[in-house]
Enzyme design. Structure first.
Site, PDB file in Angstrom:
ATOM      1  CB  CYS A 187      -4.649   9.698   2.861  1.00 37.46           C
ATOM      2  SG  CYS A 187      -5.077   8.781   4.316  1.00 37.46           S
ATOM      3  CD  GLU A 193      -3.169  -1.069   0.372  1.00 35.08           C
ATOM      4  OE1 GLU A 193      -3.735   0.019   0.387  1.00 35.08           O
ATOM      5  OE2 GLU A 193      -3.589  -2.048  -0.293  1.00 35.08           O
ATOM      6  CG  HIS A 213      -3.365   2.425   4.691  1.00 32.18           C
ATOM      7  ND1 HIS A 213      -4.142   3.257   3.920  1.00 32.18           N
ATOM      8  CD2 HIS A 213      -3.103   1.342   3.922  1.00 32.18           C
ATOM      9  CE1 HIS A 213      -4.347   2.706   2.734  1.00 32.18           C
ATOM     10  NE2 HIS A 213      -3.732   1.536   2.714  1.00 32.18           N
TER      11      HIS A 213
END
Ligand code: SUG
Length: 448
Positions: free
Chosen positions: A371, A174, A250
């Protein structure tokens, strides 16, 4: 030579919508079917970029992807003209149309993992595009991500690009959302911190029970090898599986690092003491003084962290050496978090200031300030080799704001995804954007 951390923020694409696509991401799941406002989303993101630029930080723009992704629908058996492909998908498989319509590439912390040149064996900045293999709508990002990265960081003398890892869950990757780098100065050799959710090949590691662990240990190890990192410059840590099961999909939802500082929640990791000791020892050998700022669960619960995105903040070093935390407005709305932040910044620790941003459109899909940005540490000569078209300036901000005003809708709901006009609007907008950002032919489409 001077070195900087530069943030490349994802410009929110014109199809930003709430598709409920990310199982394990509480915000994405709970806002499924809510109508979105793509124009507001893009302007909120641009507002953050402008504010950071005005504070003196180096700021870049990362272009959105072409959505809807008609080629992805074709690969799943839909055929005919582009309009027919979309119409069939809308009729037969709305979840697939929603997936190929997602503007999820805005979260550029998931675009790739970056190792600065001071850490790598060949002295170049290395990029590995993330396969984002856990979710279909994200797994289709990496080919375009690689092209856009190549157009932003084209110099082979300074930059090395690696394709995404094999597209299987065992190498689920990721990107920078599970990667932090500690260093004394941005140009010094640092310690790269890889946080994984599970091991794919070793059953002795625990794993979450409810929600998926998106990043594997084996993916992180592969990236460290590809980038030519030395053992002395790497620390691996396992995320606490219990927090993944509470919605921490995450690591950047529960920890953030910058310079010599790790800001983290007490429940973030397994074997925390050992991890911190290894980080401190390795950073000390690189001349740095590791500082861990632990947020105790008595002050802020994991649930508070997931709802407020306290840790999905940007931790930035100001000119005076103290640190500034860029947090989403949701932090001010949570009394535990806000009280904690008041106490944190009035103390004598490294974090002295908090700035709040309204990023609600992105937050409702589980994407906070951190993010939305990809960090790249660059030395002067590397910065000079970055495509100047993607570097934020007051005039680029004005141009992008009018571009958004011209092309973006202010409301998008699921039924709008079936409108054949939407694809045409997006392609027209992106065609203009490639010229504004001087990216060249990074999108595969041809305008009719
Ligand atoms: O992968 N949300 C993204 C959010 C990514 C946040 N990034 C970081 N933490 N670095 C994800 O879950 C939701 C899309 C939707 O439901 O419409 C989504 O993809």
């Amino acid at each position: 030579m001077s070195a900087y951390e530069m943030n490349f923020d994802g410009l929110v694409g014109p199809t930003h919508n709430y598709g409920g696509l990310s199982y394990g991401n509480v915000a994405s799941q709970s806002n499924s079917q809510v109508a979105s406002n793509p124009k507001e989303a893009a302007l909120q993101g641009l507002g953050k970029m402008k504010a950071l630029m005005e504070m003196g930080f180096k700021q870049g723009v990362f272009a959105p992807q072409e959505r809807q992704d008609v080629a992805a629908l074709r690969s799943l058996g839909f055929a005919g003209t582009d309009a027919q492909v979309i119409a069939q998908a809308a009729k037969q498989a709305m979840p697939l149309l929603a997936a190929v319509s997602s503007a999820s590439s805005m979260w550029t912390a998931n675009s790739c993992t970056v190792s600065p040149s001071a850490d790598t064996a060949d002295g170049r900045v290395h990029f590995t595009a993330a396969n984002l293999n856990c979710k279909f709508h994200r797994s289709i990002e990496h080919p375009t991500t690689s092209r856009v990265l190549g157009a932003m960081f084209a110099s082979q003398q300074h930059f090395a690009h690696h394709a995404a890892l094999p597209a299987v869950g065992q190498f689920g990757d990721e990107g920078a959302a599970n990667h932090t780098r500690f260093c004394k100065g941005y140009g010094d050799a640092g310690v790269e911190f890889f946080v994984y959710g599970r091991s794919a090949f070793d059953s002795r590691y625990p794993a979450p029970q409810r929600y998926p662990a998106r990043q594997t240990l084996e993916a992180s190890q592969a990236i460290a090898r590809l980038h030519g990192l030395s053992d002395e410059g790497v620390v691996y840590a396992q995320q606490n599986p219990a927090v993944i099961d509470q919605g921490v999909f995450h690591n950047d939802v529960i920890a953030v690092g910058n310079g010599e500082v790790l800001f983290y929640h007490q429940d973030a990791f397994l074997d925390t003491e050992q991890v911190l000791a290894e980080l401190a020892a390795k950073l000390a050998r690189r001349g740095g003084n590791f500082q861990a700022v632990c947020v105790p669960r008595e002050a802020v619960t994991v649930d508070d962290a997931v709802r407020s995105y306290l840790f999905n903040s940007q931790l930035l070093t100001r000119a005076d050496g103290n640190m500034l935390l860029i947090v989403p407005e949701e932090c001010r709305n949570n009394s535990n978090v806000w009280n904690y932040l008041q106490q944190l910044t009035s103390g004598s620790g490294p974090i002295r200031e908090v700035k709040v941003f309204d990023l609600k459109q992105s937050m409702q899909n589980g994407g906070g300030p951190a993010c939305l940005r990809l960090r790249v540490a660059l030395k002067d000569n590397e910065l000079a080799a970055v495509n100047p078209g993607v570097i934020m300036t007051p005039s680029l901000y004005e141009t992008l704001t009018s571009w958004v005003g011209k092309h973006y809708r202010d409301r998008l709901s699921e039924s709008d995804l079936a409108d054949p006009q939407l694809l045409i609007e997006c392609r027209t907008a992106l065609d203009e954007l490639t010229q504004i950002l001087k990216l060249g032919a990074v999108y595969p489409f041809q305008l009719a």
